[in-house]
Design an enzyme around this catalytic site. Structure first.
Site, short mmCIF file in Angstrom:
data_model
loop_
_atom_site.label_atom_id
_atom_site.label_comp_id
_atom_site.label_asym_id
_atom_site.label_seq_id
_atom_site.Cartn_x
_atom_site.Cartn_y
_atom_site.Cartn_z
CD GLU A 120 -2.87 -1.28 2.31
OE1 GLU A 120 -2.69 -0.50 3.28
OE2 GLU A 120 -3.76 -2.15 2.30
CD GLU A 193 -3.48 -6.87 3.23
OE1 GLU A 193 -4.55 -6.27 3.50
OE2 GLU A 193 -2.37 -6.32 3.31
#
Length: 732
Positions: A120, A193
């Site tokens: 991220e 994820e």
């Protein structure tokens, strides 16, 4: 690929965490984690979001865990656009240095099969440079992944930028997995994820794997995440609890309980979701291929292992009914190569099949010898099949007992004879006393009452159920009796009908009680359809029994907590335990302890007296929960106020109850002098795609635009054995 073989990663995200020592981890702690991973069919870990100490990799090398080694890079707070540090050349050295140092330190560990450039942090020149640097530093050219390489123009996972060897999205739904699987992609698809496991979660996990196993370009994923990351704290009363955001001082930055996303508690006690993960991750599939003319069940055994022949396992099958093994079927060693299958046949002969009895085949694979950390005889896979062919319903004659008397007096209706007495409140439309042979079965007048709400789970909070579905709680709290009538069907059968108006959702709920002279009560419920658009959290009734009725015996899915979107690991069987053991101590208290597909449940005291609840629909069963705490104990609010008090309708306010509290802890959950019993048609799924907006998958929702009906029986009993309760349950 590993050693030329396409592999599937059945992974979790893991971090260094211990509730006693925080981020200081011992070797023993790592060994505990690795052993749990091996026992629960977890073969891979992603190190989120930084490399771990050397001993971690050494243990993964030794015991055989695939590792995604991730550089200590995340700049989420800068977001992913033009201000991203990924696009700022002044930060190139800081990015590349962390990636290269990780590779140089760890490159000789065979457990590491993928390098991750970070998490991220946007995408741009610094990650282009990092990709090239990792490839240059690692002569084995292991794959390099990154989850954020969306192009600036029309970023799309079907057209990821060049600096990732794997398509690595986050939090796709099962449908998104399938969309990719049905398409040809230039890289494997392995989400870094998915299946956000916050609180009572991990719903629809089997649905993910039903899809993954169909398509070659879907090569697994990494659950978020492994362990709840709370630490122990002791309050001024000396009570110890798991602390989370908000527990560390005033005016501190906090995300509340958002770091409790694990499938094990901080001390590594398994959560119910872990059992579902183990089941969905199984490397052996058993598929029902029907019963042939020789009365043999065909079972296709599929080998999903990447390097292991199934001749390394012993297989055994049993036929069970009412919790008892009736026949054991030994299976000879079978030779099934990786990624292939073989059909076997199990004889269903030599049994005396009885009416009103369900029969199940269970098949299991266990280790033939010690296998790494797994001991000889350890179960690695199992399955259960219901033999529908052999279920034959036969209506059983029932003696309705002796004559009943009906007494209408003031605000009550009393139905009674020498052995049974029931009292209904006309105002509440509720059974307030139920005595059988002098024993009171209802606590403080809290007989069955319509209920459409559950304590808000973390996923419910994320999808704003407390706002979007709140009218169903209003209907539960403020239902009003429109009519209540009692009629004599015959001298030993009285029918009492209640019609409730449900405010908020503006519809009706109908309950019909058919009371027999033997004390048995048939309860038939119908929820009429509504124009209110929000799905229904649950459809059922709630009641309370005296605490002494704390022994629980049931025939349904178990033994652990399960929900309609998380119950493939919970087989239908006969289970006995105590009510206190049904409680699951999620770190932020929420809905817990549920059981699905319950055919019958008995609650009894030490002298063998109690109440049996039997579903009329045997195959569907009931949704049941029993706890020594009320439903409200686990909710953020006992009222309609979830932090928005100004919008409450004055008519539907409840004064004098605790205020909205989203930060409850386990020390707020105190055992009470009662048994809270929920008898449901069903409850919505717990969901699991993410915890910030996703509802349960559509097929696990309960829609209000159609009517819903179900029926159950209340059967009081005295000094009955389990075998006798089984026989009683078959009369309905």
């Amino acid at each position: 690929m590993v050693n030329g073989q396409r592999i599937t990663l059945k992974g979790v995200n893991t971090q260094e965490h211990n509730p006693e020592t925080g981020h200081v981890i011992s070797k023993a702690q790592i060994v505990t984690d690795v052993k749990l991973w091996k026992e629960n069919n977890i073969n891979a870990v992603r190190l989120s979001h930084y490399p771990q100490p050397d001993m971690f990799y050494e243990l993964c090398d030794l015991y055989g865990i695939y590792v995604v080694d991730e550089a200590n890079i995340e700049s989420h707070g800068m977001y992913y656009g033009k201000y991203s540090l990924a696009k700022n050349e002044a930060w190139e050295n800081q990015h590349v240095d962390r990636m290269v140092r990780m590779v140089e330190r760890d490159k000789n560990h065979p457990s590491i099969i993928i390098w991750s450039m970070g998490n991220e942090a946007g995408n741009g020149v610094n990650f282009y440079a990092g990709y090239k640097a990792i490839k240059a530093a690692d002569k084995t050219k292991r794959p390099v992944q990154y989850e954020r390489p969306y192009k600036d123009h029309d970023g799309n996972l079907f057209d990821m930028d060049w600096n990732t060897d794997i398509i690595v999205p986050q939090y796709p739904s099962p449908a998104q997995f399938e969309e990719v699987g049905k398409s040809k992609t230039d890289r494997p698809y392995i989400p870094s994820e998915y299946a956000h496991a916050m609180g009572n979660s991990t719903g629809n996990f089997q649905d993910y794997w039903d899809v993954i196993e169909q398509y070659d370009n879907l090569q697994g994923g990494f659950i978020w995440d492994w362990v709840d990351q709370s630490i122990w704290k002791t309050n001024e009363k000396g009570e110890r609890f798991y602390a989370y955001g908000g527990d560390f001082g005033e005016n501190m930055p906090t995300e509340n309980s958002f770091l409790n996303n694990g499938i094990v508690f901080p001390d590594r006690t398994p959560q119910p979701g872990l059992y579902e993960v183990k089941k969905a991750h199984e490397y052996i599939n058993f598929k029902d291929k029907g019963i042939n003319r020789y009365n043999e069940l065909r079972v296709l055994i599929e080998n999903l292992y990447d390097f292991t022949n199934l001749n390394q396992f012993d297989f055994i099958a049993t036929i069970k009914a009412d919790g008892t093994v009736l026949k054991t079927i030994p299976i000879e060693t079978i030779n099934v190569e990786t990624h292939t299958g073989k059909l076997i046949r199990l004889s269903l002969e030599d049994l005396d099949y009885q009416t009103n009895t369900e029969y199940f085949v269970e098949i299991s694979a266990i280790t033939k010898r010690n296998w790494g950390m797994l001991p000889k005889g350890f179960e690695v896979a199992h399955e259960q099949f219901r033999l529908d062919k052999f279920y034959k319903y036969k209506k059983a004659p029932i003696d309705n007992g002796t004559k009943l008397n009906v007494e209408k007096k003031g605000e009550t209706i009393r139905v009674f004879n020498a052995s049974v007495e029931l009292i209904f409140s006309k105002d509440k439309g509720r059974l307030i006393s139920y005595k059988y042979k002098g024993n009171e079965l209802i606590k403080d007048g809290q007989g069955p009452k319509p209920n459409f709400w559950r304590a808000v789970t973390d996923n419910d909070a994320g999808s704003k159920m407390y706002r979007n579905n709140i009218k169903w709680k209003e209907a539960s709290l403020f239902s009003k009796v429109e009519t209540i009538t009692a009629n004599t069907i015959n001298e030993n059968l009285i029918e009492l009908k209640v019609v409730y108006h449900l405010p908020g959702v503006n519809t009706k709920f109908y309950s019909t009680y058919r009371i027999s002279g033997n004390g048995i009560v048939e309860v038939e419920n119908t929820l009429d359809k509504t124009e209110y658009q929000a799905d229904i959290p649950r459809i059922g009734m709630r009641m309370q029994l005296p605490k002494e009725y704390s022994k629980m015996t049931y025939f349904g899915r178990g033994p652990w907590e399960n929900y309609k979107d998380r119950n493939v690991s919970a087989f239908v069987d006969l289970y006995t335990s105590d009510v206190k053991d049904q409680y699951v101590p999620y770190i932020r208290p929420q809905e817990n302890g549920y059981k699905t597909d319950v055919r019958w449940v008995a609650l009894s005291n030490k002298t063998g007296n109690g109440l049996l609840i039997v579903s009329k629909d045997i195959k569907k069963g009931l949704g049941i929960s029993t706890l020594h705490m009320t439903n409200e104990t686990f909710d953020m609010s006992e009222t309609l106020d979830y932090g928005n008090a100004s919008k409450k309708e004055i008519e539907h306010r409840i004064d004098g109850v605790p205020e909205f509290n989203k930060s409850k802890h386990t020390i707020d959950v105190k055992e009470q002098d009662l048994v809270q019993l929920n008898i449901d048609l069903e409850q919505r799924g717990v969901a699991g795609n993410n915890s910030w907006g996703a509802k349960p998958e559509e097929k696990y929702l309960i829609k209000g635009n159609i009517a819903h009906s179900y029926t159950y029986y209340l059967v009081p009993f005295s000094e009955n054995t389990t075998e006798e309760l089984i026989e009683i349950s078959k009369r309905f």
